[in-house]
Write an enzyme that holds these catalytic residues in place. Structure first.
Site, PDB file in Angstrom:
ATOM      1  N   ASP A 158       1.098  -1.230   0.082  1.00 13.88           N
ATOM      2  CA  ASP A 158       0.393  -0.014  -0.087  1.00 13.88           C
ATOM      3  C   ASP A 158       0.860   1.530  -0.169  1.00 13.88           C
ATOM      4  OD1 ASP A 158      -2.222  -1.816   0.325  1.00 13.88           O
ATOM      5  OD2 ASP A 158      -3.171  -0.695   2.427  1.00 13.88           O
ATOM      6  N   HIS A 171      -5.527   9.573   0.701  1.00 16.32           N
ATOM      7  CA  HIS A 171      -5.237   8.618   2.032  1.00 16.32           C
ATOM      8  C   HIS A 171      -6.535   9.195   2.536  1.00 16.32           C
ATOM      9  CE1 HIS A 171      -3.556   5.938   4.475  1.00 16.32           C
ATOM     10  NE2 HIS A 171      -3.734   5.461   3.968  1.00 16.32           N
ATOM     11  N   HIS A 192       3.611  -2.147   2.989  1.00 16.89           N
ATOM     12  CA  HIS A 192       4.313  -1.268   2.881  1.00 16.89           C
ATOM     13  C   HIS A 192       5.329  -0.889   1.788  1.00 16.89           C
ATOM     14  CE1 HIS A 192       1.468  -0.925   5.352  1.00 16.89           C
ATOM     15  NE2 HIS A 192       0.444   0.125   4.550  1.00 16.89           N
TER      16      HIS A 192
END
Ligand code: NI
Length: 328
Positions: free
Chosen positions: A128, A182, A276
């Site tokens: 992500d 986000h 991530h």
């Protein structure tokens, strides 16, 4: 004397008359001659004119003949060009039909689905918040091992580095949406949610040529508005079963320990692993994780592939945290 005088006088008169007659006659003859000459030269002049006219007429006729010939040639040329044009039109129609047929074949040419053995252990690695500074190193490591992954990118970062998204797709990875900025999607009104998500979808499509079919809500926060949005936009909402907490620990060993824990929160068949791709420690951990998963006989697949094999492709608006194998 008188008689002789009279006789002479009479003779003189007669002579004068004769002379007069002679002069008149001569004048008449002269006039006649002049008239005839004029007439003859007139006839000659007319004859000459007739010749000239005849010659003119002939050259005119010749010019007309040549023009008619040229016209005929032109007509034939035009007819020939029209035939060629018709031939080309016919060929163009054939080509268009062939192009349409090939396009239809390409459109219908889905990649040959992979079949996995009954006991195959499938797992999906997901990354992500990228693309970031460490994404290309991760892509290199994935490529070395021929492992496909799923990237949930942010629209703002996708827009900044479209080449990385393009590379992801070219190398067999899947790009999903992680929203534009986000934000917590559950705190947004529908219009703001739609605008934010659409900005990301457009950035992905601009970079890869493909609109996303997957989304992951920032922070994993979703509600009915978010799933309703996902259903409307044809997006499967992807959560995770393994949370490596890589962003928190920033430590390779901690990431691996968390990932390989026993039980439902650790790596197992059908798991979806959250990481991530914006931390060096995550890339280091992912490299070791991949090698260990290969050693343990796992097959790493993209999320859509996991959904295809285990969930009939998934349903827009539905939420997936893992895809466990069907119980025998
Ligand atoms: Ni995130």
């Amino acid at each position: 004397m008188d008689a002789e005088k009279r006789k002479n006088k009479s003779a003189e008169q007669t002579n004068r008359k004769l002379l007069g007659g002679l002069i008149v006659s001569s004048l008449l003859v002269l006039l006649l001659a002049v008239g005839c000459g004029t007439a003859i030269s007139g006839v000659l002049w007319y004859a000459e004119q007739m010749d000239t006219l005849a010659a003119d007429n002939e050259s005119l006729n010749q010019a007309l003949g040549e023009a008619a010939q040229r016209e005929q040639v032109n007509k034939e040329t035009i007819a020939d060009l029209e035939r060629q044009l018709n031939d080309l039109r016919g060929q163009a129609e054939d080509n268009a039909a062939a192009i349409a047929a090939l396009e239809a074949r390409i459109a219908g040419q889905a990649p040959v689905p992979v079949t996995y053995p009954q006991d195959a252990k499938l797992i999906a690695l997901t990354f992500d918040d990228g693309p970031g500074a460490t994404t290309s190193r991760l892509l290199d490591e994935l490529k070395k091992r021929r492992i496909p992954a799923t990237f949930f990118v942010l629209g703002t970062r996708a827009k900044a580095q479209p080449a990385l998204l393009k590379r992801m797709v070219q190398e067999g990875h899947v790009v999903g949406s992680h929203s534009n900025a986000h934000k917590n999607l559950t705190k947004l009104a529908y219009k703001a949610l739609d605008e934010d998500m659409q900005a990301c979808a457009e950035a992905i499509e601009a970079a890869t040529g493909q609109a996303p079919t997957l989304m992951r809500a920032p922070g994993g926060n979703y509600n009915e508005t978010v799933t309703g949005y996902a259903r409307l936009r044809g997006l499967r909402l992807i959560q995770w079963s393994v949370d490596t907490r890589d962003w928190e620990s920033r430590n390779k060993e901690a990431i691996l320990t968390t990932a390989f824990q026993k039980g439902q929160y650790g790596i197992r068949d059908g798991a979806i692993v959250l990481m991530h791709d914006i931390y060096d420690t995550t890339v280091d951990a992912a490299v070791e994780m991949m090698d260990r998963l290969l050693d343990e006989g796992y097959t790493m697949v993209t999320v859509p592939e996991l959904l295809r094999v285990r969930a009939g492709g998934g349903t827009p608006g539905a939420v997936y945290r893992e895809c466990l194998p069907a119980k025998p």
